[in-house]
Design a protein around this motif. Structure first.
Motif: not given
Length: 118
Positions: A32-34, A53-58, A67-71
């Motif tokens: 819901e948030k994304v 990539i846009k989705t990962l930023f959201f 965002p870099e914390q996801l990697f």
């Protein structure tokens, strides 16, 4: 896709699930948030398919992380903490999640640097 790329995509999914759990969000709440479907969030967390990539930023914005914390789920300290977490009692796990939540709150409070007393 080659295996190393598949592994990286799975690692991103693991990171999303980890941060979502720390934030005490369900997959449904994150979707819901994304603005994605529950099925899309499940697919991303399982590392199936590719994600824009846009989705990962959201997602990172919804999780209140960079965002870099996801990697960076290969971080040795995080892996050690997650390993210890799995061996804790239910109350110990809740305590660790609460502590992590407080650390994230403090981190966001001081994003602009350490505030000095006036």
């Amino acid at each position: 896709m080659d295996n190393s790329l598949d592994d990286e995509i799975k690692e991103i999914g693991i990171s999303i699930k980890k941060f979502r759990s720390i934030r005490k969000l369900t997959q449904s709440a994150l979707s819901e948030k994304v603005g994605l479907s529950l099925e899309q969030i499940q697919k991303i967390e399982q590392g199936r398919g590719s994600t824009k990539i846009k989705t990962l930023f959201f997602i990172s914005k919804a999780l209140e992380i960079k965002p870099e914390q996801l990697f960076s789920s290969n971080n040795e300290n995080m892996n050690l903490i997650l390993d210890r977490y799995q061996h804790l009692s239910k109350s110990g796990q809740e305590t660790l999640i609460n502590i992590a939540g407080e650390i994230f709150k403090l981190e966001s409070t001081f994003k602009g640097g350490i505030k000095k007393d006036e």
